[in-house]
Scaffold this motif. Structure first.
Motif, PDB file in Angstrom:
ATOM      1  N   ALA A 289       1.028  -1.386   0.009  1.00 17.23           N
ATOM      2  CA  ALA A 289       0.204  -0.080   0.044  1.00 17.23           C
ATOM      3  C   ALA A 289       0.754   1.229   0.070  1.00 17.23           C
ATOM      4  O   ALA A 289       0.443   2.394  -0.174  1.00 17.23           O
ATOM      5  N   SER A 290       2.272   1.338   0.151  1.00 21.98           N
ATOM      6  CA  SER A 290       3.211   2.354   0.240  1.00 21.98           C
ATOM      7  C   SER A 290       3.438   2.772  -1.009  1.00 21.98           C
ATOM      8  O   SER A 290       4.060   3.834  -1.181  1.00 21.98           O
ATOM      9  N   ASP A 291       3.255   1.886  -2.222  1.00 24.12           N
ATOM     10  CA  ASP A 291       3.679   2.066  -3.311  1.00 24.12           C
ATOM     11  C   ASP A 291       2.567   2.954  -3.924  1.00 24.12           C
ATOM     12  O   ASP A 291       1.652   2.629  -4.438  1.00 24.12           O
ATOM     13  N   SER A 292       3.105   4.183  -4.417  1.00 27.65           N
ATOM     14  CA  SER A 292       2.016   5.225  -4.738  1.00 27.65           C
ATOM     15  C   SER A 292       1.956   5.234  -6.506  1.00 27.65           C
ATOM     16  O   SER A 292       1.135   5.537  -6.887  1.00 27.65           O
ATOM     17  N   ASN A 293       2.915   4.267  -6.947  1.00 27.46           N
ATOM     18  CA  ASN A 293       2.910   4.255  -8.614  1.00 27.46           C
ATOM     19  C   ASN A 293       1.911   3.023  -8.978  1.00 27.46           C
ATOM     20  O   ASN A 293       1.192   3.004 -10.087  1.00 27.46           O
ATOM     21  N   TYR A 294       1.695   2.132  -8.109  1.00 23.36           N
ATOM     22  CA  TYR A 294       1.096   0.857  -8.462  1.00 23.36           C
ATOM     23  C   TYR A 294       0.196   0.303  -7.320  1.00 23.36           C
ATOM     24  O   TYR A 294      -0.477  -0.806  -7.552  1.00 23.36           O
ATOM     25  N   TYR A 295      -0.030   1.241  -6.360  1.00 26.06           N
ATOM     26  CA  TYR A 295      -1.267   1.012  -5.520  1.00 26.06           C
ATOM     27  C   TYR A 295      -2.067   2.011  -5.426  1.00 26.06           C
ATOM     28  O   TYR A 295      -2.063   3.043  -4.993  1.00 26.06           O
ATOM     29  N   LYS A 296      -3.117   2.003  -6.297  1.00 29.89           N
ATOM     30  CA  LYS A 296      -3.954   3.217  -6.838  1.00 29.89           C
ATOM     31  C   LYS A 296      -5.432   2.981  -7.010  1.00 29.89           C
ATOM     32  O   LYS A 296      -5.716   1.554  -7.186  1.00 29.89           O
ATOM     33  N   ALA A 297      -6.215   3.572  -6.734  1.00 28.60           N
ATOM     34  CA  ALA A 297      -7.594   3.353  -6.922  1.00 28.60           C
ATOM     35  C   ALA A 297      -8.196   3.654  -8.494  1.00 28.60           C
ATOM     36  O   ALA A 297      -7.405   4.296  -9.156  1.00 28.60           O
ATOM     37  N   PRO A 298      -9.014   2.842  -9.035  1.00 26.55           N
ATOM     38  CA  PRO A 298      -9.409   2.751 -10.296  1.00 26.55           C
ATOM     39  C   PRO A 298      -9.834   4.215 -10.629  1.00 26.55           C
ATOM     40  O   PRO A 298      -9.918   4.536 -11.671  1.00 26.55           O
ATOM     41  N   ASP A 299     -10.629   4.723  -9.913  1.00 27.40           N
ATOM     42  CA  ASP A 299     -11.374   6.076  -9.904  1.00 27.40           C
ATOM     43  C   ASP A 299     -11.104   6.794  -8.419  1.00 27.40           C
ATOM     44  O   ASP A 299     -11.145   6.218  -7.389  1.00 27.40           O
ATOM     45  N   PRO A 300     -11.506   7.836  -8.232  1.00 31.99           N
ATOM     46  CA  PRO A 300     -11.440   8.763  -7.004  1.00 31.99           C
ATOM     47  C   PRO A 300     -12.489   8.427  -5.987  1.00 31.99           C
ATOM     48  O   PRO A 300     -12.167   8.595  -4.847  1.00 31.99           O
ATOM     49  N   ASP A 301     -13.564   7.583  -6.383  1.00 29.14           N
ATOM     50  CA  ASP A 301     -14.559   7.367  -5.754  1.00 29.14           C
ATOM     51  C   ASP A 301     -14.216   6.046  -5.220  1.00 29.14           C
ATOM     52  O   ASP A 301     -15.159   5.469  -4.150  1.00 29.14           O
ATOM     53  N   SER A 302     -13.167   5.278  -5.634  1.00 26.32           N
ATOM     54  CA  SER A 302     -12.881   3.741  -5.211  1.00 26.32           C
ATOM     55  C   SER A 302     -11.552   3.758  -4.288  1.00 26.32           C
ATOM     56  O   SER A 302     -10.880   4.661  -4.019  1.00 26.32           O
ATOM     57  N   SER A 303     -11.596   2.702  -3.539  1.00 28.44           N
ATOM     58  CA  SER A 303     -10.533   2.339  -2.588  1.00 28.44           C
ATOM     59  C   SER A 303      -9.301   2.231  -3.313  1.00 28.44           C
ATOM     60  O   SER A 303      -9.531   1.377  -4.302  1.00 28.44           O
ATOM     61  N   ALA A 304      -7.865   2.503  -2.848  1.00 20.46           N
ATOM     62  CA  ALA A 304      -6.838   2.133  -3.654  1.00 20.46           C
ATOM     63  C   ALA A 304      -6.678   0.516  -3.645  1.00 20.46           C
ATOM     64  O   ALA A 304      -7.086  -0.064  -2.470  1.00 20.46           O
ATOM     65  N   GLU A 305      -6.008  -0.072  -4.412  1.00 17.41           N
ATOM     66  CA  GLU A 305      -5.726  -1.511  -4.482  1.00 17.41           C
ATOM     67  C   GLU A 305      -4.372  -1.857  -5.363  1.00 17.41           C
ATOM     68  O   GLU A 305      -3.762  -0.854  -6.312  1.00 17.41           O
ATOM     69  N   SER A 306      -3.892  -2.874  -5.287  1.00 18.67           N
ATOM     70  CA  SER A 306      -2.835  -3.442  -6.004  1.00 18.67           C
ATOM     71  C   SER A 306      -3.062  -3.509  -7.228  1.00 18.67           C
ATOM     72  O   SER A 306      -4.142  -4.258  -7.674  1.00 18.67           O
ATOM     73  N   LEU A 307      -2.239  -2.892  -8.183  1.00 17.14           N
ATOM     74  CA  LEU A 307      -2.570  -3.229  -9.758  1.00 17.14           C
ATOM     75  C   LEU A 307      -1.816  -4.430 -10.259  1.00 17.14           C
ATOM     76  O   LEU A 307      -1.899  -4.577 -11.453  1.00 17.14           O
ATOM     77  N   ILE A 308      -0.958  -4.849  -9.565  1.00 22.09           N
ATOM     78  CA  ILE A 308       0.190  -6.086  -9.972  1.00 22.09           C
ATOM     79  C   ILE A 308       0.120  -7.177  -8.856  1.00 22.09           C
ATOM     80  O   ILE A 308       0.024  -6.762  -7.890  1.00 22.09           O
ATOM     81  N   THR A 309       0.048  -8.192  -9.691  1.00 22.45           N
ATOM     82  CA  THR A 309       0.330  -9.629  -8.931  1.00 22.45           C
ATOM     83  C   THR A 309       1.367 -10.402  -9.577  1.00 22.45           C
ATOM     84  O   THR A 309       1.308 -10.534 -10.758  1.00 22.45           O
TER      85      THR A 309
END
Length: 990
Positions: free
Chosen positions: A128-148
């Motif tokens: 969750a500390s990674d601002s590059n690839y832990y992002k929300a799909p849109d401002p109204d959603s919660s941030a999530e991991s974009l890579i596994t």
């Protein structure tokens, strides 16, 4: 060399030839890189970059990674899945296995922070500390991991990826055994990925066999076993890496163990040389003398790859007595000594020519501090601090006649600048001080092998046990040995303390996926005329430019604050945006993000605004004036208010000639904006007040007042004044009599009464008179409980003796108009304050109206049942008249307190007349065409009257009179006369 034949002693000369060929090729590492024009990349630069590239190919060669290197890979599988193909699955082969570890993964050159260790066959997501690839799909959603990612280290027993096995196209047999690879899943996010991701991994490469760690070998101790790969470990020692490559049957030379000494004794010794600790500069931690971090290109010839290993360890590979042996050039003692007794014939001595002599040597290496790109060091170094004068470049250049002799060498297996500079120094010193000697020796020399040190004693060149290293040898048929020797000096291989490598500031290039947001978002609104004069409200959006130089455009998104989803209003490079026809008194949320040419987005910059638009109070009315029109009409005039959303002008009246108050005035007229700025009305004395009212009901902050001081209207005669006693009239269910203001007043009642509330009577909160103002006790009407209409029927009536045209002038006294729900501390002021609808004190008079109504009948009061609104002064025909007061409000919140009602009753003054009436000698009866309300005044003008003639008027009434003319002797005479009857009231037959 994968299948080495059995070799017999009779062909030993052939064996030596083979070995000499190999060694001569290995020693060729001293041949410099040829000069090339400076218009393209050096080969080593291209190779270094190629290691980092992601390739897509079905038949690409798979590299071998020894030591630690940052690498790209071969995309062997890619497939999209999920709703709208939101997931991208990939398999990226890194190299041959089994590797030791993967320490870092970079996506698009950005280091990814993972939520756990990158362990073999284990899925891990982005931290969750990674601002590059832990992002929300849109401002109204919660941030999530974009890579596994699921690393696989490449054991021969590894199973299929559980991550990729979620796809039907990747089955349990897709194991990629023996290959190190990454299974990845990307979730699409335009702010993180602009295209197919580029993937790099820092790999700690293949596990190799180290005989020093094998307790079954002489000199070894440990658990390594030569044919049990599961016991092997990671190593950056070039000697053990070469041994692994020579023995590997899958990708290497495939040489059997029988072609090596059973204890790998020389390999142990050579490995120890490379692992020797040295201190590169004062105060530094110890490092190995030589480490190898090499990516082996399996598409090259195996012998070329062997040369790379040997180059990285200054190694010499021998095949002697049926075994492959290695020797690392380093300090050492002579294996044998040769004197003139052993030397047959003469001795040939030569020094290096300028093609192999250098006064500057440049070595290229791979620099991890520069993203594993090719870098260079040189000897003498640029900073020659600490070097003896004899070793400095200016001295060496002078010794060579001022000619620059520069050699360039590629050591792409080195990733340490101190090891690379050490190699450059050795090459330079060897090139300048080494003598080459050729001799033929007796059979004593057959004990030598390539790379051994031999001491030469010979009187002719004055050699006394001078050390030389064997570079080539040939055993002749007569058992003599031809030797090619190069001067050896231990000082060549003594590590000289270097200067610490200067820290070069990082070049900070902007991250193309990190976009700076807009500096600000400023919102305002204004009324505009649109579509043939229609006034609408426009939301104006001003974007503060992002300071990011790579922003290509902005995306503006808007929503009502009551809605959940934004919609894209516009995309553009401009900074000003507009949204037409926004809803007045509503709050809009606006957010703007900056987007660059890669499609990467910034975070949003947001703002909210409650639309004023039409809720802004209209301007005060200016230049309000009155002009008389004839005897009983007056004209009210004013200047048009410039606000675009004016609906009408509210004109009110109060029967005072000073200190008029809007809140105590009664509604007079409403003049639509489209009707102009002039209105004609019945004249009367008193105060006229005006405000402009817009389409939302907002009115001017201040009323404009004019006073009319007309004393009386000459055309009418007052016949009565009806003064109402408010206690005597009839109240319907929706009105009530109150004295709460200290004066008896008629008010609208509440919809529900206090005793109608829900629950315990004593628990009800709020205003008693309002029937409960809490939502629990009065759930439906707690904040709006005033009846919207009610009637009070006056006790005062008017009955006449006949049918007349009667004029009525109403006078209504309003003690106050209030909104008890809009108190400053708990109404608009508490929730809105500055944003409350105009004016500051509210617009209760506009919302609460009172009208006096009249019903007429020609037959009786009981038949006067249909009521009509009365203007301030109005005329009705009838004999019987009844009155009632109508109270209304527009919002179930406001009400007027009517404390007085009076009605002035008047009739119009009128004249009846005739001309040239002949009376005759008797009494002449005049009957009026329309009877008056009361007996009029009568004027007579007679003709031909003689002295002593006179007339007598009798029977004078509202219907007519009688007249008789007599002479002086009282005798009746006939005369011609005119008459005028002046009175008031117009009687009608029906």
């Amino acid at each position: 060399m994968c299948d080495v034949p059995d070799i017999d002693i009779p062909i030993i000369g052939d064996i030596i030839d083979v070995v000499i060929d190999i060694v001569e090729n290995v020693i060729s590492w001293l041949i410099p890189i040829p000069d090339i024009p400076d218009y393209g990349d050096l080969n080593q630069d291209a190779i270094a970059r190629g290691v980092l590239v992601n390739k897509t190919a079905a038949n690409a060669s798979i590299p071998i990674i020894y030591g630690t290197r940052k690498v790209g890979g071969i995309i062997t599988f890619a497939e999209t899945s999920g709703t709208d193909n939101q997931y991208l699955y990939m398999a990226l082969v890194l190299g041959e296995g089994e590797i030791n570890d993967i320490t870092e993964i970079y996506i698009n050159d950005r280091l990814v922070t993972w939520s756990g260790d990158l362990a073999d066959n284990t899925q891990v997501t982005v931290n969750a500390s990674d601002s590059n690839y832990y992002k929300a799909p849109d401002p109204d959603s919660s941030a999530e991991s974009l890579i596994t990612v699921e690393p696989h280290f490449g054991s021969d027993s590894q199973t299929a990826s559980s991550l990729l096995s979620t796809l039907s196209s990747w089955g349990s047999n897709h194991r990629l055994r023996g290959l190190a690879y990454l299974a990845l899943r990307f979730k699409w996010n335009s702010d993180a990925f602009g295209s197919l991701p580029t993937i790099n991994a820092v790999v700690k490469g293949k596990k190799v066999y180290n005989p020093n760690l094998d307790s079954t070998k002489t000199g070894g101790s440990g658990t390594h076993r030569e044919d049990t790969s599961s016991t092997w470990e990671y190593s950056d020692n070039p000697v053990y890496q070469l041994l692994d490559y020579l023995r590997n049957t899958r990708f290497g030379m495939g040489i059997a163990n029988s072609y090596f000494d059973s204890n790998f004794a020389e390999w142990q010794t050579a490995g120890d040389v490379c692992d020797a600790d040295i201190t590169p500069y004062s105060g530094a931690s110890a490092i190995d003398l030589m480490d190898s971090n090499i990516v082996v290109d399996t598409s090259r010839k195996a012998i070329d790859n062997v040369k790379e290993f040997l180059k990285g360890c200054r190694g010499i590979l021998n095949y002697t007595a049926g075994a492959y042996k290695i020797l690392v050039e380093t300090t050492g003692s002579a294996a044998i000594s040769l004197t003139e007794d052993n030397i047959i014939g003469g001795i040939q001595i030569s020094s290096k020519n300028k093609n192999s002599r250098y006064n500057r040597v440049i070595v290229s290496f791979i620099n991890p501090d520069k993203n594993y790109q090719s870098d260079e060091v040189q000897f003498p170094p640029v900073d020659e601090t600490g070097l003896a004068s004899a070793d400095q470049h200016a001295t060496l250049l002078a010794e060579d006649g001022g000619i620059l002799l520069e050699g360039r060498f590629d050591f792409s297996m080195f990733t340490n600048p101190y090891q690379a500079q050490e190699m450059a120094e050795i090459i330079l010193r060897r090139s300048r001080s080494s003598l080459d000697v050729s001799i033929t020796a007796d059979g004593t020399a057959t004990d030598l092998q390539i790379g051994d040190i031999v001491n030469i004693t010979h009187a002719t060149p004055s050699f006394s046990a001078k050390p030389f290293r064997v570079q080539a040898m040939t055993i002749n048929a007569d058992s003599t040995v031809n030797l090619t020797l190069s001067e050896h000096q231990d000082s060549y291989y003594t590590f000289g303390t270097q200067q610490e490598v200067a820290t070069i500031p990082d070049t900070t290039l902007p991250n193309p996926f990190s976009v700076l947001p807009p500096a600000s978002v400023t919102l305002s609104d204004t009324l505009v005329v649109y579509n043939e004069g229609t006034a609408i409200t426009r939301l104006d959006i001003l974007v503060g430019a992002s300071t990011d130089q790579f922003v290509q455009y902005y995306q503006v998104e808007v929503k009502l604050s009551t809605e959940s989803d934004f919609f894209v209003l516009s995309k553009g490079t401009q900074l000003n945006y507009e949204m037409l026809n926004v809803i007045d008194d509503s709050t809009y949320d606006v957010r703007v993000k900056a987007i660059n040419s890669l499609g990467a987005s910034s975070t949003y910059t947001s703002a909210s605004r409650k639309i004023v638009g039409a809720t802004e109070p209209p301007q005060d009315v200016q230049n309000f004036s009155v002009n008389m029109q004839g005897s009983n009409q007056m004209q009210l005039n004013w200047d048009a208010v410039t606000d675009l959303d004016i609906s009408y002008y509210e004109i009110r009246y109060q029967n005072v000639t000073a200190s008029a108050q809007w809140n105590k005035s009664v509604n007079w007229l409403q003049v639509p904006r489209t009707s102009g700025t002039t209105i004609t009305t019945n004249a009367r004395t008193g105060s006229f007040l005006i405000k402009a009212v817009d389409k939302l009901g907002n009115e001017s902050n201040n009323e404009t007042i004019i006073y009319s001081n007309i004393s009386s209207l000459p055309a009418f005669n007052n016949i009565n004044t009806l003064n109402e006693d408010l206690t005597l009239g009839t109240y319907d269910d929706d009105v009530a009599l109150t004295d709460s203001s200290g004066t008896n007043s008629i008010i609208l009642d509440t919809i529900t009464n206090f005793d109608d509330t829900v629950g315990n009577f004593d628990s009800v909160e709020g205003n008693f008179d309002l029937g409960g103002t809490d939502s629990t006790s009065n759930p439906n009407f707690f904040n709006a409980n005033i009846d919207n209409e009610g009637f009070y029927t006056l006790d005062q009536t008017l009955s006449l003796d006949a049918i007349y045209d009667v004029s009525f002038t109403k006078n209504i006294t309003i003690d106050q108009i209030e909104d008890p729900y809009d108190l400053f501390d708990d109404g608009r002021g508490a929730s809105l304050f500055d944003d409350a609808p105009a004016p500051f004190d509210g617009n209760d008079p506009t919302n609460a109206t009172v009208n006096l109504q009249i019903a007429t009948s020609n037959t009786s009061l009981n038949n006067a049942t249909e009521f009509f609104n009365m203007n301030t002064t109005t005329t009705f025909k009838g004999r019987y008249f009844k009155f009632r007061l109508r109270l209304t409000n527009a919002n179930n919140k406001t009400r007027a307190f009517v404390s007085g009602i009076s009605i002035s009753v008047s009739m119009e003054k009128r004249i009846e007349s005739e001309n040239d009436v002949v009376s005759g000698t008797g009494t002449y009866v005049i009957t009026f065409g329309k009877p008056f309300y009361a007996t009029p005044a009568i004027g007579i003008s007679a003709e031909n009257m003689a002295s002593g003639d006179f007339y007598t008027i009798s029977s004078k009434s509202k219907t007519g009179f009688s007249i008789a003319f007599t002479d002086s002797g009282s005798s009746g005479i006939s005369r011609t006369f005119d008459y005028v009857a002046q009175g008031y009231g117009l009687q009608s037959a029906s």
